[in-house]
Enzyme design. Structure first.
Site: not given
Length: 281
Positions: A106, A73, A48, A43
């Site tokens: 997200h 996401k 990120y 994931d």
């Protein structure tokens, strides 16, 4: 590895590997280690900043692409039809993949940040439905959607979200939202399963861990999967990565599950989809 079946008939592992804050070489190495330890669900997310590292880790692992389930996401800023198409292609390129197994919104658009949040979420979702129809995404879902966001989305959606990834851990597990998701055949996935480390000092969790000769982490993760919720713990430590997937040689009793269910609030992040980017203190 135990699996759940999504509403689009796709199988997904009940335990995955989270990569939040795993950057550059550390991220590459963590993904390689996780895949070598038996994880098959990885994931990540555009926010990120590690999609390139995740992609390199998958390639370096030597594991066949079809044996890895990859989630990424779309971030909550600049939601909408065109930006979703554009940002999806950017994620695909960074990951060095031909398709994504699961693509999520997200965080939902909300009234604080969008003039017409319902339409913004609907337009974002329409772009994802088209990408799925083109074969670029296997499954589409959402993250951090409350019931009101899901109900609004379902008015226009041709495809029901397969997953809602939410904050879910001992001390904060959003029971009513979980029940609503299950009533719509939407699988729940947990983020922050260890409540940002707040679970480790809890006496009840420590006592249950001692009884089973397991770690508090393993008790929390086992509790989550016994709720038929997917869990994606993150770590960069090889020992912890292995420990977090070793959950199938014991089972929590009905009484232990209830004890954990009934814990008072622990480790709530303060993040809510209705008020982002603020937090509840």
């Amino acid at each position: 590895m135990e699996e759940l079946i999504l509403n689009d008939a796709t199988k997904i592992p009940i335990i995955g590997f989270g990569t939040y804050k795993s950057l550059e070489q550390e991220g590459i190495d963590a993904v390689k280690i996780a895949l070598s330890k038996g994880y098959t669900l990885i994931d990540t997310a555009s926010i990120y900043g590690n999609e390139e590292a995740v992609g390199k880790g998958i390639k370096a692992s030597g594991v066949a692409r079809e044996d890895v389930f990859v989630t990424t996401k779309k971030w909550r800023e600049n939601l909408g039809y065109e930006s979703t198409k554009k940002e999806f292609e950017a994620s695909l390129k960074k990951l060095q993949l031909d398709y994504i197994d699961l693509y999520l919104i997200h965080w939902p658009a909300n009234a604080k940040n969008y003039k017409n949040w319902q339409k913004t979420n609907a337009d974002t979702w329409r772009a994802m439905e088209e990408l799925q129809a083109e074969g670029k995404i296997k499954s589409i879902g959402v993250s951090n959607f409350f019931q009101e966001h899901l109900e609004a989305l379902l008015k226009t959606a041709k495809v029901i979200p397969s997953i809602n990834q939410i904050e879910f851990h001992p001390g904060y597990w959003q029971q009513e939202l979980v029940q609503f998701c299950k009533s719509k055949n939407i699988v729940v996935e947990s983020w922050s399963p260890l409540a940002r480390g707040k679970v480790f000092s809890n006496k009840i969790l420590k006592a249950i861990a001692k009884k089973h000769q397991k770690s508090v982490s393993q008790i929390c993760l086992r509790w989550i999967i016994q709720h038929n919720v997917i869990v994606i713990p993150k770590s960069t430590s090889p020992k912890r990565i292995e420990e977090n997937i070793s959950l199938f040689d014991f089972e929590l009793t009905t009484s232990e599950m209830k004890q954990i269910n009934d814990l008072p609030e622990i480790g709530f992040s303060g993040e809510l989809p209705n008020i982002w980017p603020d937090r509840v203190k």
